[in-house]
Design an enzyme around this catalytic site. Structure first.
Site, PDB file in Angstrom:
ATOM      1  N   ARG A  62      -7.995   1.872  -5.000  1.00 51.28           N
ATOM      2  CA  ARG A  62      -7.103   2.809  -4.300  1.00 51.28           C
ATOM      3  C   ARG A  62      -6.731   3.982  -5.206  1.00 51.28           C
ATOM      4  NH1 ARG A  62      -4.249  -0.822  -2.835  1.00 51.28           N
ATOM      5  NH2 ARG A  62      -5.437  -1.074  -0.909  1.00 51.28           N
ATOM      6  N   LYS A 101       0.841  -1.208   0.000  1.00 46.27           N
ATOM      7  CA  LYS A 101       0.000   0.000   0.000  1.00 46.27           C
ATOM      8  C   LYS A 101       0.871   1.251   0.000  1.00 46.27           C
ATOM      9  CE  LYS A 101      -4.110  -1.313   2.724  1.00 46.27           C
ATOM     10  NZ  LYS A 101      -4.814  -0.899   3.952  1.00 46.27           N
ATOM     11  N   PHE A 108      -0.405  -7.284  -4.968  1.00 46.08           N
ATOM     12  CA  PHE A 108      -0.311  -7.944  -3.667  1.00 46.08           C
ATOM     13  C   PHE A 108      -1.680  -8.527  -3.320  1.00 46.08           C
ATOM     14  CE2 PHE A 108      -2.529  -5.038  -0.697  1.00 46.08           C
ATOM     15  CZ  PHE A 108      -2.667  -3.911  -1.492  1.00 46.08           C
ATOM     16  N   ASP A 116      -8.273   1.938   4.222  1.00 49.44           N
ATOM     17  CA  ASP A 116      -8.872   0.660   4.598  1.00 49.44           C
ATOM     18  C   ASP A 116      -9.563   0.123   3.364  1.00 49.44           C
ATOM     19  OD1 ASP A 116      -9.058  -1.104   6.959  1.00 49.44           O
ATOM     20  OD2 ASP A 116     -11.181  -1.072   6.462  1.00 49.44           O
ATOM     21  N   ASP A 125      -4.837  -9.647  -5.552  1.00 54.74           N
ATOM     22  CA  ASP A 125      -4.682  -9.237  -6.962  1.00 54.74           C
ATOM     23  C   ASP A 125      -4.622 -10.413  -7.948  1.00 54.74           C
ATOM     24  OD1 ASP A 125      -4.843  -6.516  -6.566  1.00 54.74           O
ATOM     25  OD2 ASP A 125      -2.676  -6.206  -6.469  1.00 54.74           O
TER      26      ASP A 125
HETATM   27  P1  ITT Z   1      -2.947  -1.408   7.163  1.00 60.33           P
HETATM   28  O1  ITT Z   1      -4.181  -1.639   7.988  1.00 60.33           O
HETATM   29  O2  ITT Z   1      -1.709  -1.232   7.987  1.00 60.33           O
HETATM   30  O3  ITT Z   1      -3.136  -0.312   6.155  1.00 60.33           O
HETATM   31  P2  ITT Z   1      -3.636  -3.974   5.992  1.00 60.33           P
HETATM   32  O4  ITT Z   1      -3.001  -4.838   4.963  1.00 60.33           O
HETATM   33  O5  ITT Z   1      -4.024  -4.593   7.307  1.00 60.33           O
HETATM   34  O6  ITT Z   1      -2.661  -2.702   6.256  1.00 60.33           O
HETATM   35  P3  ITT Z   1      -6.444  -3.536   5.528  1.00 60.33           P
HETATM   36  O7  ITT Z   1      -6.806  -3.763   6.931  1.00 60.33           O
HETATM   37  O8  ITT Z   1      -7.098  -2.400   4.799  1.00 60.33           O
HETATM   38  O9  ITT Z   1      -4.887  -3.278   5.352  1.00 60.33           O
HETATM   39  O10 ITT Z   1      -6.674  -4.905   4.751  1.00 60.33           O
HETATM   40  C1  ITT Z   1      -6.967  -4.878   3.432  1.00 60.33           C
HETATM   41  C2  ITT Z   1      -6.693  -6.231   2.853  1.00 60.33           C
HETATM   42  O11 ITT Z   1      -7.518  -6.320   1.669  1.00 60.33           O
HETATM   43  C3  ITT Z   1      -5.257  -6.356   2.377  1.00 60.33           C
HETATM   44  O12 ITT Z   1      -4.406  -6.897   3.346  1.00 60.33           O
HETATM   45  C4  ITT Z   1      -5.425  -7.266   1.161  1.00 60.33           C
HETATM   46  O13 ITT Z   1      -5.534  -8.604   1.566  1.00 60.33           O
HETATM   47  C5  ITT Z   1      -6.776  -6.830   0.605  1.00 60.33           C
HETATM   48  N1  ITT Z   1      -6.560  -5.765  -0.399  1.00 60.33           N
HETATM   49  C6  ITT Z   1      -6.792  -4.435  -0.258  1.00 60.33           C
HETATM   50  N2  ITT Z   1      -6.423  -3.757  -1.346  1.00 60.33           N
HETATM   51  C7  ITT Z   1      -5.933  -4.669  -2.197  1.00 60.33           C
HETATM   52  C8  ITT Z   1      -5.359  -4.589  -3.483  1.00 60.33           C
HETATM   53  O14 ITT Z   1      -5.167  -3.418  -4.090  1.00 60.33           O
HETATM   54  N3  ITT Z   1      -4.973  -5.719  -4.055  1.00 60.33           N
HETATM   55  C9  ITT Z   1      -5.124  -6.905  -3.450  1.00 60.33           C
HETATM   56  N4  ITT Z   1      -5.615  -7.079  -2.226  1.00 60.33           N
HETATM   57  C10 ITT Z   1      -6.026  -5.960  -1.593  1.00 60.33           C
END
Ligand code: ITT
Length: 196
Positions: free
Chosen positions: A182, A14, A153, A72, A156
């Site tokens: 995003r 991210k 990641f 989020d 995806d």
């Molecule tokens: P932070 O809370 O520290 O930002 P996190 O990975 O825990 O990091 P989230 O709680 O928002 O973030 O979890 C979102 C999850 O959703 C993330 O870990 C991925 O598994 C999935 N995800 C979100 N955006 C994605 C993307 O662009 N591509 C693939 N998977 C995604």
């Protein structure tokens, strides 16, 4: 004047995407991993992306005194009633790898033909004085039969972009950023930062 902005996430993918998405603005970006004395991770147990994003951004902004953005996000699969959704990172267990999560999600959809899904993101911008704004984005697609691609990641490799046919992990990062949940949220954030 250059604005110093904290990227309030522990997820390095991210951070990389948000850095690219904010390129060209007069910002000095720092991430939580760059902080000498990082604050504890904020909890993420609210029922909505917006509440979690606001909570994370405010917690980091208050702890550091820096304006902070937090994201989020999640994957919503229609055949699973919108799951894993706001619990996307933890739905299959705390310390499960992305590969295993993808395998488990594909297992839940074994034999399911209705595979529509969407990625959703809310990015919050919080100031240390408590002012907060949110920006959202979503991208529609469907869940693949098996993982494809090495970029990106998380989910995806199993998310096929609607009207494209490739997975989010098969498109180069700049193309993902141009169309992703995003990326769409960050475009709104860019406009707000440019006006600020
Ligand atoms: P932070 O809370 O520290 O930002 P996190 O990975 O825990 O990091 P989230 O709680 O928002 O973030 O979890 C979102 C999850 O959703 C993330 O870990 C991925 O598994 C999935 N995800 C979100 N955006 C994605 C993307 O662009 N591509 C693939 N998977 C995604």
């Amino acid at each position: 004047m250059t604005l110093k902005l904290l990227i309030g996430t522990r997820n390095p993918s991210k951070v990389a995407e948000l850095r690219a998405l904010l390129r060209g603005l007069d910002l000095e970006l720092e991430s939580v991993a760059d902080l000498a004395d990082p604050p504890p991770d904020p909890p993420e147990d609210a029922p909505s992306y917006a509440e979690n994003a606001v909570f994370k951004a405010l917690a980091y902004a208050r702890a550091t005194g820096l304006p902070t953005i937090a994201d989020d996000s999640g994957l919503e699969v229609d055949a699973l009633g919108g799951a894993p959704g706001v619990r996307s990172r933890r739905y299959f267990g705390e310390d499960v790898s992305s590969e295993d999560r993808n395998r488990m999600l594909l297992g839940l959809l074994d034999g399911v033909t209705e595979r529509t899904a969407r990625f959703v993101a809310v990015v919050a911008l919080a100031r240390p004085d408590g002012r907060v704004e949110t920006f959202d984005g979503e991208v529609r697609g469907e869940i693949a039969e098996s993982p494809r691609g090495d970029d990106g990641f998380g989910y995806d490799p199993i998310f096929i972009i609607a009207e494209d046919g490739r997975t989010m992990a098969e498109v180069p990062r700049d193309q993902k950023n141009a169309i992703s949940h995003r990326g769409l949220a960050a475009a709104k954030l860019r406009a707000a930062l440019a006006d600020a």
